[in-house]
Design a protein around this motif. Sequence first.
Motif, mmCIF file in Angstrom:
data_model
loop_
_atom_site.group_PDB
_atom_site.id
_atom_site.type_symbol
_atom_site.label_atom_id
_atom_site.label_comp_id
_atom_site.label_asym_id
_atom_site.label_seq_id
_atom_site.Cartn_x
_atom_site.Cartn_y
_atom_site.Cartn_z
ATOM 1 N N HIS A 52 0.911 7.742 -3.031
ATOM 2 C CA HIS A 52 0.759 7.803 -4.350
ATOM 3 C C HIS A 52 -0.681 7.194 -4.739
ATOM 4 C CE1 HIS A 52 5.108 8.806 -4.740
ATOM 5 N NE2 HIS A 52 5.420 7.998 -4.042
ATOM 6 N N ALA A 53 -1.438 7.031 -4.118
ATOM 7 C CA ALA A 53 -2.690 6.591 -4.298
ATOM 8 C C ALA A 53 -2.717 5.337 -5.101
ATOM 9 C CB ALA A 53 -3.479 7.621 -4.989
ATOM 10 N N VAL A 54 -2.067 4.341 -4.678
ATOM 11 C CA VAL A 54 -1.801 2.962 -5.452
ATOM 12 C C VAL A 54 -1.656 1.767 -4.452
ATOM 13 C CG1 VAL A 54 0.538 3.123 -6.081
ATOM 14 C CG2 VAL A 54 -1.128 1.861 -7.346
ATOM 15 N N THR B 152 0.036 -1.883 -5.038
ATOM 16 C CA THR B 152 0.832 -2.767 -5.985
ATOM 17 C C THR B 152 1.016 -4.244 -5.480
ATOM 18 O OG1 THR B 152 2.077 -0.783 -6.584
ATOM 19 C CG2 THR B 152 3.152 -3.088 -7.183
ATOM 20 N N ARG C 74 -1.334 -3.370 -10.318
ATOM 21 C CA ARG C 74 -1.556 -1.981 -9.607
ATOM 22 C C ARG C 74 -3.040 -1.709 -9.430
ATOM 23 N NH1 ARG C 74 3.441 -1.488 -11.994
ATOM 24 N NH2 ARG C 74 5.023 -0.727 -10.976
ATOM 25 N N HIS C 75 -3.372 -1.203 -8.153
ATOM 26 C CA HIS C 75 -4.754 -0.904 -7.966
ATOM 27 C C HIS C 75 -4.819 0.736 -7.475
ATOM 28 C CE1 HIS C 75 -5.438 -5.472 -7.795
ATOM 29 N NE2 HIS C 75 -4.152 -5.435 -7.159
ATOM 30 N N ARG C 76 -5.770 1.252 -8.090
ATOM 31 C CA ARG C 76 -6.008 2.572 -7.658
ATOM 32 C C ARG C 76 -6.658 2.742 -6.235
ATOM 33 N NH1 ARG C 76 -2.494 5.916 -9.366
ATOM 34 N NH2 ARG C 76 -3.960 7.386 -8.493
ATOM 35 N N LEU C 77 -6.247 3.643 -5.505
ATOM 36 C CA LEU C 77 -6.825 3.944 -4.232
ATOM 37 C C LEU C 77 -6.814 5.405 -3.946
ATOM 38 C CD1 LEU C 77 -4.485 1.832 -2.016
ATOM 39 C CD2 LEU C 77 -6.876 1.260 -2.392
ATOM 40 N N PRO C 78 -7.603 6.057 -3.106
ATOM 41 C CA PRO C 78 -7.744 7.502 -2.873
ATOM 42 C C PRO C 78 -6.514 7.691 -2.265
ATOM 43 C CG PRO C 78 -8.778 6.143 -1.066
ATOM 44 C CD PRO C 78 -8.810 5.161 -2.129
ATOM 45 N N TYR C 79 -6.185 8.942 -2.119
ATOM 46 C CA TYR C 79 -4.966 9.523 -1.283
ATOM 47 C C TYR C 79 -5.145 9.619 0.296
ATOM 48 C CZ TYR C 79 -3.030 11.431 -5.760
ATOM 49 O OH TYR C 79 -2.444 11.703 -6.927
ATOM 50 N N TRP D 119 0.870 -1.209 -0.031
ATOM 51 C CA TRP D 119 0.185 0.110 -0.083
ATOM 52 C C TRP D 119 0.994 1.260 -0.063
ATOM 53 C CZ3 TRP D 119 -5.421 0.812 1.392
ATOM 54 C CH2 TRP D 119 -6.202 -0.414 1.445
ATOM 55 N N CYS E 164 -7.811 8.984 4.853
ATOM 56 C CA CYS E 164 -7.842 9.242 3.401
ATOM 57 C C CYS E 164 -8.385 10.910 3.497
ATOM 58 C CB CYS E 164 -8.793 8.445 2.625
ATOM 59 S SG CYS E 164 -8.495 6.868 2.779
#
Length: 305
Positions: free
Chosen positions: A160-162, A164, A176-181, A156, A196
């Motif tokens: 970088h909001a990702v 991996t 790679r998975h997008r996440l909130p900041y 996590w 967040c």
Amino acid sequence: MRRALPRSSRSGYGSAMVRVPNSSTVISTLPGGKLYVCEPLTRDLQAGMRLAGDLRDVVFDDNETDGATRAWALATFGLCRIDVGSLTRIGENIRRGIGKYQGRMVALSDGVLGISAYHGRSMVLVSRCDGTVIKRLRMGAPELVYPLGDGRHRCWSLYHAVATDLDLRSQRCVARHRLPYGKGPVLVGDRVVALCGEREDTPFPNVWNIDATHVIAFDADTLTPVWRAEAPEQSIEVLGRDASGRIVIAARRTVSVLSPVTLEVEGTYDHHAELGGALLIPEDNLVVVRDRVHLADSYSVVRWQ
């Protein structure tokens, strides 16, 4: 309770506090890198030798016959072997391929460590045998790493909001998975609880701040949000879950506990200065709080029912 620390210089970058496995013992360094261990519920404190800078992280050798006595220690200016029992450095300082100012270290397997900077864009795979660099991976430097199975680890990087997925056998990033900041994630059972909010740009290139407005719990496998609550003001990190299931959060000058039922703040400790670090010992409903480096002459013990 407040406990005095040995006198030392007021210069340094700030040291991490790490819990020795299966104990209430805390290991850290004084400004300048002098190792010490303390027992939060007693006045016991022992100081030892110096590291090459302030302590950043520790990975203990759980599989050795001496239990959690020996470990790898990451400091400001390198990586080395230490003996926690004698508080001494038992190996040379390793910097080649690792560099200076790394911030985090995690055990990926019995033979591999992962080392990264606080907000960098890579993670270095390092041998747990001799500290040599195996490979450098391009990815958001992880704040939290846990195994998924089949040789994969989820890394996590909320900065970088990702997230991996790392396949350790092939030493490749496979998804790679997008996440909130966000910031300050911690694994609590089968959920990741994190702060967040909105990304705030700064005058410096590739550097930004995160204004944490909410606490969100994600399913650790599917990454689906499970619950969401307002975050205490100026929150910095989620410390974990206490003995009653309450979420404990450290902020700029406070430590707060959230009710596991209503998700509202149930109680708050106000510190006399800005926090320089906080460490939760969940089974005792206890947090060790230390001041910033220029006031690092004591630490405080905070407990609740």
